[in-house]
Design an enzyme around this catalytic site. Structure first.
Site, PDB file in Angstrom:
ATOM      1  N   GLY A 180      28.573  -5.321 -22.832  1.00 56.55           N
ATOM      2  CA  GLY A 180      27.138  -6.467 -23.178  1.00 56.55           C
ATOM      3  C   GLY A 180      27.905  -7.461 -22.598  1.00 56.55           C
ATOM      4  O   GLY A 180      27.214  -9.242 -21.773  1.00 56.55           O
ATOM      5  N   HIS A 181      29.099  -7.523 -22.612  1.00 57.02           N
ATOM      6  CA  HIS A 181      29.897  -9.294 -21.922  1.00 57.02           C
ATOM      7  C   HIS A 181      29.763  -8.631 -20.609  1.00 57.02           C
ATOM      8  O   HIS A 181      29.868  -9.904 -19.926  1.00 57.02           O
ATOM      9  CB  HIS A 181      31.548  -8.379 -22.442  1.00 57.02           C
ATOM     10  CG  HIS A 181      31.880  -8.481 -24.112  1.00 57.02           C
ATOM     11  ND1 HIS A 181      32.508  -7.904 -24.447  1.00 57.02           N
ATOM     12  CD2 HIS A 181      32.252  -9.922 -24.755  1.00 57.02           C
ATOM     13  CE1 HIS A 181      32.562  -8.504 -25.579  1.00 57.02           C
ATOM     14  NE2 HIS A 181      32.337  -9.551 -26.708  1.00 57.02           N
ATOM     15  N   GLN A 213      37.584 -18.402 -37.344  1.00 54.43           N
ATOM     16  CA  GLN A 213      36.561 -17.902 -37.465  1.00 54.43           C
ATOM     17  C   GLN A 213      36.660 -16.203 -38.769  1.00 54.43           C
ATOM     18  O   GLN A 213      35.822 -15.192 -38.630  1.00 54.43           O
ATOM     19  CB  GLN A 213      35.321 -18.033 -36.174  1.00 54.43           C
ATOM     20  CG  GLN A 213      35.892 -16.806 -35.181  1.00 54.43           C
ATOM     21  CD  GLN A 213      34.490 -16.598 -34.362  1.00 54.43           C
ATOM     22  OE1 GLN A 213      35.646 -17.472 -33.556  1.00 54.43           O
ATOM     23  NE2 GLN A 213      34.495 -16.026 -34.439  1.00 54.43           N
ATOM     24  N   SER A 264      28.506  -3.562 -29.828  1.00 55.11           N
ATOM     25  CA  SER A 264      29.922  -4.075 -30.430  1.00 55.11           C
ATOM     26  C   SER A 264      30.917  -4.094 -30.207  1.00 55.11           C
ATOM     27  O   SER A 264      31.326  -2.832 -30.098  1.00 55.11           O
ATOM     28  CB  SER A 264      29.858  -4.978 -31.956  1.00 55.11           C
ATOM     29  OG  SER A 264      30.164  -5.731 -33.048  1.00 55.11           O
TER      30      SER A 264
HETATM   31  P1  AMP Z   1      32.591 -11.709 -28.597  1.00 57.51           P
HETATM   32  O1  AMP Z   1      33.484 -11.412 -28.237  1.00 57.51           O
HETATM   33  O2  AMP Z   1      32.195 -10.211 -29.723  1.00 57.51           O
HETATM   34  O3  AMP Z   1      32.747 -12.704 -29.708  1.00 57.51           O
HETATM   35  O4  AMP Z   1      30.872 -12.163 -28.311  1.00 57.51           O
HETATM   36  C1  AMP Z   1      31.522 -12.645 -27.133  1.00 57.51           C
HETATM   37  C2  AMP Z   1      29.578 -12.804 -26.214  1.00 57.51           C
HETATM   38  O5  AMP Z   1      29.950 -11.878 -26.065  1.00 57.51           O
HETATM   39  C3  AMP Z   1      29.353 -14.106 -26.960  1.00 57.51           C
HETATM   40  O6  AMP Z   1      28.156 -14.616 -26.680  1.00 57.51           O
HETATM   41  C4  AMP Z   1      27.939 -12.485 -27.794  1.00 57.51           C
HETATM   42  O7  AMP Z   1      26.837 -12.634 -28.211  1.00 57.51           O
HETATM   43  C5  AMP Z   1      28.287 -11.376 -26.503  1.00 57.51           C
HETATM   44  N1  AMP Z   1      27.641 -10.025 -26.988  1.00 57.51           N
HETATM   45  C6  AMP Z   1      28.300  -9.113 -27.755  1.00 57.51           C
HETATM   46  N2  AMP Z   1      28.022  -8.200 -27.341  1.00 57.51           N
HETATM   47  C7  AMP Z   1      26.622  -8.434 -26.936  1.00 57.51           C
HETATM   48  C8  AMP Z   1      25.505  -7.563 -26.574  1.00 57.51           C
HETATM   49  N3  AMP Z   1      25.121  -6.148 -26.503  1.00 57.51           N
HETATM   50  N4  AMP Z   1      25.015  -7.355 -25.635  1.00 57.51           N
HETATM   51  C9  AMP Z   1      24.895  -9.184 -24.853  1.00 57.51           C
HETATM   52  N5  AMP Z   1      25.879  -9.982 -25.079  1.00 57.51           N
HETATM   53  C10 AMP Z   1      26.577  -9.644 -26.307  1.00 57.51           C
END
Ligand code: AMP
Length: 279
Positions: A38-39, A63, A187
């Site tokens: 996703g990242h 947060q 996630s």
């Molecule tokens: P995080 O590290 O979980 O805070 O996420 C960092 C960024 O990656 C944020 O903009 C999230 O929305 C995005 N993100 C996390 N999981 C996904 C996913 N499965 N698909 C797309 N973007 C994601």
């Protein structure tokens, strides 16, 4: 382009200086690390829209509530750097808490009403922490664009509002949610799921899909949401919320026009969130 790992503001600004002097278009992708596909998709999208991509990695203490998973949140800097390199990122900014919040730091950006609803009801103060760190990252980097995932849909809405309200001159781009083959939104927190919980987890997306279809097909919103909540409960989830909201303001709506269906639910000790567009 040279690959740079910056651990503090000075080295970040040194790396950025050359790029900006050369007139390069810059993108920022803020993350908390434990990077997955996703990242990577965010970094790839950013790379298509800009000359250089800064990916920040920072598990933001502001947060997390005291009862949340700050200490246990997965951290994997070495592996993350490889993910960023492969996705086409050229600058990694992985600051310490002291670098972002030096002694005496006291200011907070409030996300206001948009941050108090939905997630904010269950995680008070969460979006103020997000808004504060993202405002700082944007101001330290001054990118032309910044990319955020629709996976965290309310966060995307909050950030759009923050940059508009505070006149931060950056274009915010939303990127679609990347899912596992069975539909579960990727996630970093999926790693907490037991085998049995992991098997049930895709039901969240599946049920969102059923509820979304039923609302687009004209079913009354209230009964469609009640059915969805019942389905999730039957599948073993403890539901925090399942709500139909306006896709921009996140105010409650009663039909499928420009709507977003958002949910948060627990499987055991793991809290999952997901959302889909409706209509
Ligand atoms: P995080 O590290 O979980 O805070 O996420 C960092 C960024 O990656 C944020 O903009 C999230 O929305 C995005 N993100 C996390 N999981 C996904 C996913 N499965 N698909 C797309 N973007 C994601």
């Amino acid at each position: 382009m040279q690959f740079t790992i910056a651990r503090d503001m000075e080295s970040l600004q040194e790396a950025l200086g050359g790029l900006l002097r050369a007139g390069k278009r810059l993108a920022l992708v803020p993350t908390m690390g434990a990077l997955h596909a996703g990242h990577s998709s965010l970094i790839e999208l950013a790379k298509n829209e800009a000359d250089a991509v800064v990916t920040s990695i920072f598990v933001n203490p502001k947060q997390f509530a005291p009862n949340e998973d700050f200490d246990k949140y997965p951290r994997s800097l070495e592996a993350d750097i490889e993910v960023i390199r492969k996705a086409g990122g050229s600058i990694v900014y992985a600051p310490s808490s002291e670098d972002l919040y030096p002694e005496g730091f006291t200011t907070s950006v409030s996300a206001g009403a948009l941050g108090d609803m939905l997630e904010g009801q269950f995680r008070p103060g969460f979006f103020n922490g997000v808004a504060t760190v993202v405002a700082k990252l944007l101001l330290r980097t001054l990118p032309h664009i910044a990319v955020f995932g629709e996976k965290d849909y309310q966060q995307l809405c909050v950030i759009r509002r923050v940059v508009e309200d505070l006149d931060i001159g950056v274009e915010i781009i939303g990127a679609p949610t990347v899912r596992e083959p069975d539909g579960l939104a990727m996630s970093s927190r999926n790693a907490y799921l037991s085998q049995a919980e992991r098997a049930s987890a895709p039901m969240l997306y599946e049920i969102l899909g059923h509820v979304g279809k039923s609302i687009s097909g004209g079913s009354p919103v209230k009964s469609a949401l009640a059915q969805g909540t019942a389905g999730l409960t039957k599948a073993g989830f403890k539901v925090d919320y399942l709500e139909l909201r306006d896709a921009d303001t996140l105010e409650p709506v009663q039909n499928a026009d420009n709507a977003r269906l958002l949910a948060a639910a627990w499987l055991g000790k793991t809290r999952l969130i997901d959302n889909i567009g409706v209509g």
